[in-house]
Enzyme design. Structure first.
Site, PDB file in Angstrom:
ATOM      1  N   ILE A 156       0.911  -1.147   0.000  1.00 41.28           N
ATOM      2  CA  ILE A 156       0.000   0.000   0.000  1.00 41.28           C
ATOM      3  C   ILE A 156       0.949   1.194   0.000  1.00 41.28           C
ATOM      4  O   ILE A 156       1.552   1.515   1.018  1.00 41.28           O
ATOM      5  CB  ILE A 156      -0.933   0.007   1.220  1.00 41.28           C
ATOM      6  CG1 ILE A 156      -1.869  -1.201   1.185  1.00 41.28           C
ATOM      7  CG2 ILE A 156      -1.730   1.323   1.272  1.00 41.28           C
ATOM      8  CD1 ILE A 156      -2.750  -1.364   2.406  1.00 41.28           C
ATOM      9  N   PRO A 157       1.147   1.819  -1.162  1.00 43.22           N
ATOM     10  CA  PRO A 157       2.264   2.749  -1.361  1.00 43.22           C
ATOM     11  C   PRO A 157       2.076   4.136  -0.732  1.00 43.22           C
ATOM     12  O   PRO A 157       1.958   5.148  -1.424  1.00 43.22           O
ATOM     13  CB  PRO A 157       2.372   2.830  -2.883  1.00 43.22           C
ATOM     14  CG  PRO A 157       0.964   2.637  -3.353  1.00 43.22           C
ATOM     15  CD  PRO A 157       0.366   1.635  -2.384  1.00 43.22           C
ATOM     16  N   CYS A 158       2.101   4.185   0.585  1.00 44.34           N
ATOM     17  CA  CYS A 158       1.913   5.456   1.285  1.00 44.34           C
ATOM     18  C   CYS A 158       3.059   6.431   1.024  1.00 44.34           C
ATOM     19  O   CYS A 158       2.903   7.635   1.211  1.00 44.34           O
ATOM     20  CB  CYS A 158       1.726   5.223   2.782  1.00 44.34           C
ATOM     21  SG  CYS A 158       3.021   4.253   3.550  1.00 44.34           S
ATOM     22  N   HIS A 159       4.195   5.931   0.546  1.00 41.90           N
ATOM     23  CA  HIS A 159       5.314   6.820   0.219  1.00 41.90           C
ATOM     24  C   HIS A 159       5.000   7.718  -0.976  1.00 41.90           C
ATOM     25  O   HIS A 159       5.661   8.727  -1.177  1.00 41.90           O
ATOM     26  CB  HIS A 159       6.594   6.008  -0.042  1.00 41.90           C
ATOM     27  CG  HIS A 159       6.519   5.123  -1.244  1.00 41.90           C
ATOM     28  ND1 HIS A 159       5.822   3.931  -1.237  1.00 41.90           N
ATOM     29  CD2 HIS A 159       7.047   5.261  -2.481  1.00 41.90           C
ATOM     30  CE1 HIS A 159       5.929   3.374  -2.444  1.00 41.90           C
ATOM     31  NE2 HIS A 159       6.672   4.155  -3.206  1.00 41.90           N
ATOM     32  N   ARG A 160       3.968   7.408  -1.723  1.00 44.13           N
ATOM     33  CA  ARG A 160       3.597   8.190  -2.906  1.00 44.13           C
ATOM     34  C   ARG A 160       2.637   9.338  -2.573  1.00 44.13           C
ATOM     35  O   ARG A 160       2.177  10.040  -3.467  1.00 44.13           O
ATOM     36  CB  ARG A 160       2.973   7.277  -3.958  1.00 44.13           C
ATOM     37  CG  ARG A 160       3.958   6.243  -4.481  1.00 44.13           C
ATOM     38  CD  ARG A 160       3.354   5.301  -5.488  1.00 44.13           C
ATOM     39  NE  ARG A 160       4.355   4.309  -5.887  1.00 44.13           N
ATOM     40  CZ  ARG A 160       4.068   3.079  -6.271  1.00 44.13           C
ATOM     41  NH1 ARG A 160       2.809   2.672  -6.346  1.00 44.13           N
ATOM     42  NH2 ARG A 160       5.033   2.245  -6.602  1.00 44.13           N
TER      43      ARG A 160
END
Length: 191
Positions: A144-148
C-alpha cells in the site's frame, strides 16, 4: 528454500535488499505487515516482531511470499514493480482506512498525489489530516504505497518508517520522482 531469507517465526520473513534489510509477516488471508529497510537483519526482525507480534505456529511461507520478496528486491534495485495484486489481510482495519488504502493502491509506480487528493479519491474529501493518520498506521507500506502521498505544495510530508522522510524520498527517487527543485539554469553559465 532461499538461504538469503530468514524465517525467525512461522509467518515471518527477514531478507536483504539493495535498500537494507526488510521484513514481512503474513496470515492465511494475505500480507499483514511490511517493515521497510533497516541497517541490520536483527533490527528488521525486532521491528517486525514489535509490530506484527507472534504468528500462528506452523504457518509455512506460501509461494506468493517468495515471489513478493523477489519483487521487493527488484523494486529496491530501481525496477518498476506493481504490487497491486499482492493479497493483503486488513482484518481489524476500519472502513475509513480501508478506503484510503484502496485509493493508495490505485497509484502506479512513480505516481504521486497529496493527502487531500487521496482523501478525495477515496470518497472522503476534506479529511486530509485523517488520511495522513491512516497512512501513518499503514501496516503494509510499499504494497500500500503510502510513500507516494505528499503534503500540499509538493512537500515530502511525514513518513513513519525507519529513516522517516529520508526513506520516503529515497523510495520516490527510485521511482523517478524528484523532490528537490532542479538546479538553476543560471548556475550552468558560471555567473
Amino acid at each position: 528454500m532461499d538461504a538469503t531469507i530468514s524465517y525467525p517465526r512461522p509467518g515471518h520473513a527477514v531478507f536483504e535488499t539493495a535498500l537494507g534489510f526488510m521484513a514481512l509477516a503474513w496470515s492465511d488471508a494475505g500480507l499483514t505487515r511490511v517493515c521497510l529497510p533497516e541497517r541490520t537483519a536483527a533490527a528488521a526482525e525486532r521491528r517486525l516482531l514489535r509490530l506484527a507480534g507472534q504468528s500462528d505456529a506452523g504457518r509455512a511461507a506460501p509461494a506468493w511470499i517468495g515471489a513478493l520478496i523477489a519483487d521487493i528486491r527488484r523494486y529496491a534495485e530501481g525496477e518498476d514493480v506493481d504490487f497491486s495484486a499482492v493479497p493483503v489481510d486488513l482484518a481489524g482495519v476500519d472502513d475509513f482506512r480501508r478506503d484510503i488504502y484502496a485509493a493508495a493502491r490505485g497509484l502506479g509506480y512513480g505516481e504521486t498525489t497529496t493527502y487531500g487528493g487521496l482523501a478525495e479519491k477515496s470518497g472522503h474529501k476534506g479529511l486530509f489530516r485523517e488520511t495522513g493518520a491512516a497512512l501513518g498506521a499503514n501496516p503494509v507500506p510499499l504494497v500500500i504505497p503510502c510513500h507516494r502521498i505528499l503534503a500540499a505544495g509538493g512537500k515530502i510530508g511525514g513518513f513513519s518508517a525507519s529513516g522517516g522522510s529520508a526513506t520516503k524520498e529515497r523510495m520516490l527517487s527510485l521511482e523517478g520522482v524528484r523532490m528537490s527543485p532542479p538546479p538553476s539554469a543560471q548556475a550552468s553559465f558560471g555567473f
